[in-house]
Structures are given as structure tokens and as C-alpha cells.
Design an enzyme around this catalytic site. Structure first.
Site, mmCIF file in Angstrom:
data_model
loop_
_atom_site.group_PDB
_atom_site.id
_atom_site.type_symbol
_atom_site.label_atom_id
_atom_site.label_comp_id
_atom_site.label_asym_id
_atom_site.label_seq_id
_atom_site.Cartn_x
_atom_site.Cartn_y
_atom_site.Cartn_z
ATOM 1 N N HIS A 139 0.829 -1.210 0.000
ATOM 2 C CA HIS A 139 0.000 0.000 0.000
ATOM 3 C C HIS A 139 0.860 1.256 0.000
ATOM 4 O O HIS A 139 0.527 2.248 -0.667
ATOM 5 C CB HIS A 139 -0.928 -0.009 1.230
ATOM 6 C CG HIS A 139 -2.144 -0.853 1.051
ATOM 7 N ND1 HIS A 139 -3.164 -0.530 0.180
ATOM 8 C CD2 HIS A 139 -2.496 -2.039 1.632
ATOM 9 C CE1 HIS A 139 -4.115 -1.456 0.236
ATOM 10 N NE2 HIS A 139 -3.732 -2.391 1.102
ATOM 11 N N GLU A 140 1.943 1.236 0.775
ATOM 12 C CA GLU A 140 2.815 2.410 0.832
ATOM 13 C C GLU A 140 3.493 2.674 -0.514
ATOM 14 O O GLU A 140 3.764 3.827 -0.864
ATOM 15 C CB GLU A 140 3.878 2.222 1.924
ATOM 16 C CG GLU A 140 3.329 2.231 3.334
ATOM 17 C CD GLU A 140 2.671 3.556 3.674
ATOM 18 O OE1 GLU A 140 3.149 4.614 3.182
ATOM 19 O OE2 GLU A 140 1.678 3.556 4.416
#
Length: 466
Positions: free
Chosen positions: A261-262
Site C-alpha cells: 500500500h505504501e
């Protein structure tokens, strides 16, 4: 049935509170002693009714014998005949008429050598008794003594009658050691079965729990913490181990998901910056390369998120489903995709089998293998499904270039690439077959790959089924 289960649980809880009975060695000790006690009690109870041991004379039988003796005494006194002579005549007379009883007159001063051996033994056993007793010797029931005192002499009467009833079956069994051993085994069998059940029931729970963990179901089982203290402690430790493994796996999967996600945030900004550069400066080879690498990175992140999501939910969301309902749509989608590339996917049909699986994970496993086969096949991809001893074998064969034999086991590792047949230009991320391998392992199955003699690669998926 519900009340019985509740009663058993309450009884087990009460046993567990007792330090000695709550342990396994205590239960084994108690059951062996209880078995011995039951066997001894059964033997002693059976011997209580043994006519071959001394016992009291029933009142009607005692009254009848006393009436016979009184009648004989009246005749002896009326005719002034010695008791020994009268008894001898009567026994001779009754013996001729085959009467079932006989009387013995034993004066106090008479020698005992001439008496029958059984009578001498009976007299030695009853010499100090205040009341007449009786005992069975072979086919005769001896009763006495009946003391008599006359003006001429003093002595004792003994009565012998033929024993008509047969010896009880229980007593016949106890006559021989092998029969007694058989009775002991018969009496102890229920208790020993209970002991075996007590020992093996927690072991079967551990067996089922370990199989669930081996299939990827990292779920604690409260039933493991029941039973004897040793098994309760082992069950508590097993559940703690499963909880720790679950936390470790969940933490690792969460880490991969968070990293993925990052990575999407800077990737999105990179794609937006590339779009702005194209709008201001126009398209170029460098910007096209940036777009290609960004798209490949986007695909890699998506597959990482898929792998993390399926791994975290693989052992929690399972359902029982038929093989046809599970994979028919996957095969049809593969046939459509192959047709768009001028290739053909054939199948021998899906056998009648039931599987307990995570549906998304099982479909993704087959879909990844089919997509890989379609990508590298020249023309043909064949799917063969067969049932074999509790498992369903799926074989996906293609007519592509194959894989070097030394790399057949490595292709199921994450991010592994075969340089001879695959590189970044092909668009693959190296996670497809890794997802397949982990999915099958979570369900207790196996996966392997082999090169076909006529060329191409054959991937075999083994799923447990019923």
C-alpha cells in the site's frame, strides 16, 4: 443426547478437580485396581452359592432330616434295638429300594477308620459347630451333625442324600484355571475399553488438530484442554503455539500488505508526473519506458496484495464445494483467452468430487497455472483431471519451450524467473506459480512440475477431496 454430553462434561470437570484422579497415571492406576476389585468380588459372589462349601441347611430340609431321625429313634427304643443295627438295616433296605438318602450313626467311642473318606473330612470340618451344616461331596449332600444321647450310648447322626440338581454354570467355569482366566478377561474388558478410550480420545483430538494446522488452518481448539492433566497441559501449549504461529503469519502478511500500500502512493505520483510531462513535452522513448516500468510495478503490487490477502484468509474462509462448480468457469475463461491468441485449451472433463477449500484461493491457483501455460504454449494446452486415493489430480500440459530440469522446483518460489524462457519483457512478476504453490500447501496438497518427453511443461496439482 445433549443431557448425556453435559453430564459427561460435568463429571470430567469434577474428576479434574481431584489431584490424583485428574492425572493420567492416576486414572490408569484406579482403573487397574478397580478391575482387580470387580474380578475378586465376582469370584467371591459366585462362591457364596457353591454347595461344595459349608453352608446352613435350609429349614424345610433340616426339619425333614430331624423327623427321619426321630422316627428311627422311636423304633429303636420301642423294639430295644441298637441304633447301629437299625441304621444298617434301614440303609440296606433303602439302598435296595433306591431311595435317595442314607443315614450314618457315629457313636462317640467308635473308631473312624471304617467310615467313608468324605464323611471323615466332613466330620473334621463340623466338629466344633453348634448347628448342623451341609456340604456337597461329588453326588451326595452330607448334612450334620445331629447329636443324640440315649440310655445306652451317645453319638451323632449324619445324613447323606443324592444331589439331583446340576452344578451352576458359574461354578463350573471357576473349576479350572483357564476358565477363571476367561472370566477375568470378560469382566475386565469393559473397564479396559474405557481405559483405552480415555487414553486415545485426547490423542485423536491432537491428531485432528495437527492435521488442521498442517492444512493451514491456524485455529485454536478448546477441546484440547480437556481430559487428564497431562493432555490438558499439552493442549494448552498446543493452542499457545497455534496462536503464536497465527500472529507471526498474520504479522508477516500485514507487513507485505502495508509495504504494498505504501508503494502505491509514490507510484501514483510517478504516473501523474509522467502524464503531465507527456502533456507539456510530448511523448518520448524515455517517458514510454517510465510508463512501462510503472505499469509493471503496478502489476507487481497488485499481485503482492492478492497473495497477502489470500494467505491471510485462506485458512479462515473455507467451504465445501464440488470440483465442477469450483473450476468450470476458470477453464471456460482460459479457453476464451487462449482463443483470442490463436491457441486451444482442451479438457477431459471434471470428475465428480467434493473439496473443502477457500474458493478464491483455489480458483486463483488453477488460473495462474493456466495463464502461464497459455503464455508459453505454441498451440495446445491440455487439462487432465483424475481422482486417485482421496485426492484430485489436475495436470496442465503445454507444448511450449519447457523449463531446465535444475529449475523445476524453483519456479514455485516468489519472484523466481527462468532466464532461458522468461524475463521482464514478458510482463511476468514471478508470483503466479508461488501463489499456486502456497494455495495448495495451505489445503494439504502438493504441486510439482516436469518437462514432457515430446516438449513442453506439465504442472500437476494434487488437491485433497472426498
Amino acid at each position: 443426547m445433549g443431557r448425556l454430553v453435559t453430564w459427561r462434561q460435568r463429571a470430567g470437570a469434577r474428576w479434574a478437580r481431584v489431584p490424583f484422579l485428574g492425572s493420567l497415571y492416576g486414572r490408569v492406576f484406579i482403573i487397574f485396581w478397580l478391575t482387580l476389585l470387580v474380578v475378586l468380588a465376582a469370584v467371591m459372589w459366585a462362591q457364596r452359592g457353591d454347595p461344595r462349601s459349608l453352608h446352613a441347611i435350609p429349614s424345610p430340609e433340616k426339619a425333614r432330616i430331624q423327623a427321619q431321625i426321630e422316627k428311627l429313634m422311636a423304633v429303636a427304643q420301642g423294639r430295644d434295638i441298637p441304633l447301629s443295627v437299625l441304621v444298617a438295616r434301614q440303609n440296606q433296605h433303602h439302598g435296595h429300594r433306591r431311595t435317595p438318602y442314607k443315614l450314618y450313626w457315629v457313636p462317640d467311642s467308635a473308631p473312624l477308620d471304617s467310615l467313608p473318606r468324605e464323611l471323615r473330612h466332613f466330620m473334621s470340618r463340623t466338629s466344633d459347630t453348634a448347628e448342623p451344616l451341609q456340604r456337597l461331596y461329588h453326588r451326595y449332600m452330607l448334612a450334620g451333625p445331629f447329636p443324640i444321647v440315649t440310655s445306652r450310648e451317645a453319638g451323632r447322626f449324619y445324613h447323606a442324600r443324592r444331589w439331583q440338581p446340576r452344578l451352576p454354570f458359574v461354578l463350573k467355569i471357576l473349576e479350572k484355571p483357564e476358565h477363571l482366566l476367561g472370566v477375568t478377561m470378560l469382566v475386565s474388558t469393559p473397564l479396559l475399553l474405557w481405559l483405552a478410550y480415555t487414553l486415545t480420545r485426547p490423542a485423536r483430538r491432537f491428531q485432528a488438530a495437527s492435521q488442521r494446522v498442517a492444512h493451514g488452518e491456524l485455529v485454536t481448539d478448546s477441546d484440547l484442554e480437556r481430559g487428564p492433566r497431562e493432555f490438558r497441559d499439552a493442549g494448552r501449549g498446543f493452542n499457545q503455539m497455534v496462536t503464536a504461529l497465527n500472529q507471526m503469519v498474520t504479522g508477516q502478511q500485514q507487513l507485505v500488505s502495508d509495504i504494498s500500500h505504501e508503494l502505491r502512493s509514490p507510484l501514483t505520483r510517478l504516473q501523474m508526473a509522467r502524464a503531465l510531462a507527456v502533456r507539456e513535452l510530448g511523448d518520448s522513448e524515455a517517458l514510454a519506458r517510465i510508463e512501462q516500468e510503472a505499469s509493471q510495478l503496478e502489476s507487481l503490487i497488485s499481485e503482492l496484495l492478492t497473495l497477502s490477502r489470500l494467505q491471510s484468509q485462506g485458512h479462515l474462509e473455507r467451504e465445501r464445494i464440488s470440483a465442477d462448480a469450483l473450476w468450470q468457469t476458470v477453464i471456460e475463461d482460459a479457453q476464451f483467452e487462449a482463443g483470442q491468441q490463436g491457441k486451444q485449451v482442451t479438457s477431459n472433463g471434471i470428475p465428480d468430487a467434493m473439496l473443502t477449500v477457500n474458493v478464491r484461493l483455489a480458483r486463483s491457483a488453477l488460473d495462474n497455472v493456466l495463464r502461464n501455460a497459455i503464455h508459453y504454449a505454441d498451440q495446445q494446452i491440455r487439462i487432465t483431471m483424475e481422482r486417485d486415493e482421496g485426492q484430485l489430480c489436475l495436470s496442465i500440459d503445454d507444448d511450449g519451450p519447457g523449463v531446465p530440469d535444475s529449475m523445476l522446483k524453483d519456479i514455485f518460489r516468489p519472484f523466481y524467473r527462468v532466464s532461458a524462457a522468461r524475463d521482464r519483457q514478458s510482463g511476468g512478476s514471478g508470483l503466479g506459480l508461488a501463489i499456486t504453490a502456497q494455495a495448495i500447501q495451505q489445503h494439504g496438497g502438493q504441486v510439482n512440475a516436469a518437462n514432457r518427453p515430446q516438449g513442453g511443461l506439465a504442472v500437476c496439482l494434487y488437491w485433497p477431496c472426498s
